[in-house]
Design an enzyme around this catalytic site. Structure first.
Site, PDB file in Angstrom:
ATOM      1  N   CYS A   1      34.560  52.027  41.251  1.00 15.78           N
ATOM      2  CA  CYS A   1      35.019  50.662  40.191  1.00 15.78           C
ATOM      3  C   CYS A   1      34.896  51.392  38.416  1.00 15.78           C
ATOM      4  CB  CYS A   1      34.291  49.535  40.963  1.00 15.78           C
ATOM      5  SG  CYS A   1      34.469  48.350  42.286  1.00 15.78           S
TER       6      CYS A   1
ATOM      7  N   ARG B   1      37.774  50.395  36.146  1.00 11.58           N
ATOM      8  CA  ARG B   1      39.234  49.860  36.706  1.00 11.58           C
ATOM      9  C   ARG B   1      38.781  48.173  36.935  1.00 11.58           C
ATOM     10  NH1 ARG B   1      39.320  48.862  41.527  1.00 11.58           N
ATOM     11  NH2 ARG B   1      37.563  50.047  43.414  1.00 11.58           N
ATOM     12  N   SER B   2      37.435  47.631  37.299  1.00 10.80           N
ATOM     13  CA  SER B   2      37.713  46.083  37.906  1.00 10.80           C
ATOM     14  C   SER B   2      36.059  45.700  37.790  1.00 10.80           C
ATOM     15  CB  SER B   2      37.859  46.882  39.973  1.00 10.80           C
ATOM     16  OG  SER B   2      38.031  45.113  39.885  1.00 10.80           O
TER      17      SER B   2
ATOM     18  N   HIS C   1      37.130  39.290  36.226  1.00 11.28           N
ATOM     19  CA  HIS C   1      37.386  38.934  37.083  1.00 11.28           C
ATOM     20  C   HIS C   1      36.208  37.960  37.411  1.00 11.28           C
ATOM     21  CE1 HIS C   1      37.353  42.131  40.344  1.00 11.28           C
ATOM     22  NE2 HIS C   1      36.247  40.987  40.767  1.00 11.28           N
TER      23      HIS C   1
ATOM     24  N   TYR D   1      35.808  35.451  41.121  1.00 14.10           N
ATOM     25  CA  TYR D   1      36.484  34.698  41.968  1.00 14.10           C
ATOM     26  C   TYR D   1      36.071  33.193  42.257  1.00 14.10           C
ATOM     27  CZ  TYR D   1      36.379  39.628  44.211  1.00 14.10           C
ATOM     28  OH  TYR D   1      36.181  41.062  44.623  1.00 14.10           O
TER      29      TYR D   1
END
Length: 276
Positions: A157, A177-178, A218, A220
Site C-alpha cells: 500500500c 496507492r490505497s 477511502h 469503508y
C-alpha cells in the site's frame, strides 16, 4: 490543537462530501460476515506535515505509536517478511503456515543491488546517500516490484519513499496507492514521520516536511458512522515527540527509543470492523 487532526478532519469531510461510491462494483475486500466491503473514495489526496513544528499524531482518536513503530522497524530495519519477527498480530491474516507474507514489504527492502560504490540494499543505500551525497535527487526506495507481485500475500500500500535534503532539513515524500482512512491513515503518517526523524538524526540533519500522497483515499461503508462521530470531536494539542539523541546508528533504534509527552486523546466508543 493538533494540525494532524485538522488535516484528517478536512480529508474525511472532503471524502464524505465529494467522494465516489463503489457500491455498484464488484470489490475484493469482505467483512467478517462475508459481505462485500464497499467504500466511498476520493482520488489524489496530498497532505503536508511540518515535522519541525509538531508530531503529526491524532488526538481525536488514539494512534498506537509503539505498535506502529514496531511494524516500521519490522519492514525497514529487520527487512523481514515473517510475522514471527513482528510484535503485533496485524499481519497474521496474510501469513502462511510458516509466518511468511511472501516477497513483500521488508523482503523487497532487503534485496541487495549493484551500484558503482558496491552492493547495497535499499535502506542502506538511503543511509549512504544521506551521509555522503545529501545533494542527490535520487535518494528513494520502491517496494512495488512487479516481477514479484504474484508472490506477495498483499500488494504494498505504502510503496515508495523519496528523501530530499534542503539545507539542514530532511524532507520526504510518501507515496501510497490505497489508504483506509479510519484504520490506517494516521498509523502510516506517524510511522513515516518517525522514519524521517530517525534518518535525519543519524545523518546529522533535522526533520523537515513529510508529504503524503494518497492515490485512493477511502472510507469503508461500515466506518462512515464512526468517522462522522470522530471528526466532530474537539482536538487536543499535539504531544511532544523526542528520539533518544544518543543513537547514531539506524539499526540501534528500538520501539523504546522515543518519548511522547502529554499525549491526550479521545477514546473510541466502539470496536472498528476491519475489512479483509
Amino acid at each position: 490543537m493538533s494540525k494532524a487532526d485538522l488535516i484528517f478532519i478536512e480529508n474525511c469531510k472532503d471524502i464524505l462530501k465529494n467522494g465516489v461510491s463503489d457500491e455498484n462494483l464488484k470489490v475484493r475486500p469482505r467483512w467478517e460476515d462475508g459481505s462485500e466491503a464497499h467504500t466511498i473514495k476520493l482520488f489524489g489526496l496530498t497532505n503536508r506535515y511540518d515535522l519541525s513544528s509538531e508530531f503529526p499524531i491524532l488526538t481525536i482518536r488514539r494512534t498506537y505509536l509503539k505498535n506502529a513503530i514496531d511494524e516500521l522497524l519490522w519492514i525497514w530495519q529487520k527487512k523481514s517478511n515473517n510475522i514471527n519477527d513482528l510484535g503485533s498480530k496485524i499481519w497474521n491474516q496474510w501469513a502462511d503456515k510458516n509466518g511468511s507474507i511472501g516477497k513483500a514489504y521488508g523482503y523487497q527492502l532487503g534485496i541487495k543491488h549493484k551500484y558503482k560504490e558496491g552492493m547495497f540494499d535499499q535502506v542502506d543505500r538511503v543511509i549512504y546517500d544521506l551521509k555522503n551525497n545529501p545533494s542527490s535527487r535520487r535518494i528513494m526506495t520502491n517496494i512495488y516490484n512487479h516481477a514479484d507481485l504474484s508472490e506477495m500475500a498483499l500488494y504494498p500500500c505504502a510503496y515508495s519513499m523519496t528523501f530530499n535534503v534542503s539545507g539542514d532539513r530532511l524532507n520526504a515524500v510518501l507515496n501510497q496507492r490505497s489508504q483506509d482512512m479510519l484504520t490506517a491513515n494516521n498509523w502510516n503518517v506517524c510511522q513515516y514521520a518517525v522514519l524521517v526523524y530517525m534518518m535525519a538524526q543519524i545523518s546529522g540533519l533535522k526533520a523537515g516536511t513529510l508529504l503524503h500522497v494518497i492515490a485512493d483515499a477511502h472510507i469503508y461503508d461500515r466506518h462512515i458512522p464512526i468517522v462522522k462521530e470522530i471528526i466532530e470531536r474537539e482536538p487536543y494539542d499535539a504531544p511532544v515527540f523526542e528520539l533518544d539523541k544518543s543513537i547514531d546508528d539506524f539499526y540501534k533504534f528500538t520501539t523504546d527509543s522515543y518519548t511522547l509527552e502529554n499525549y491526550r486523546y479521545h477514546e473510541l466508543k466502539e470496536r472498528i470492523p476491519v475489512a479483509e
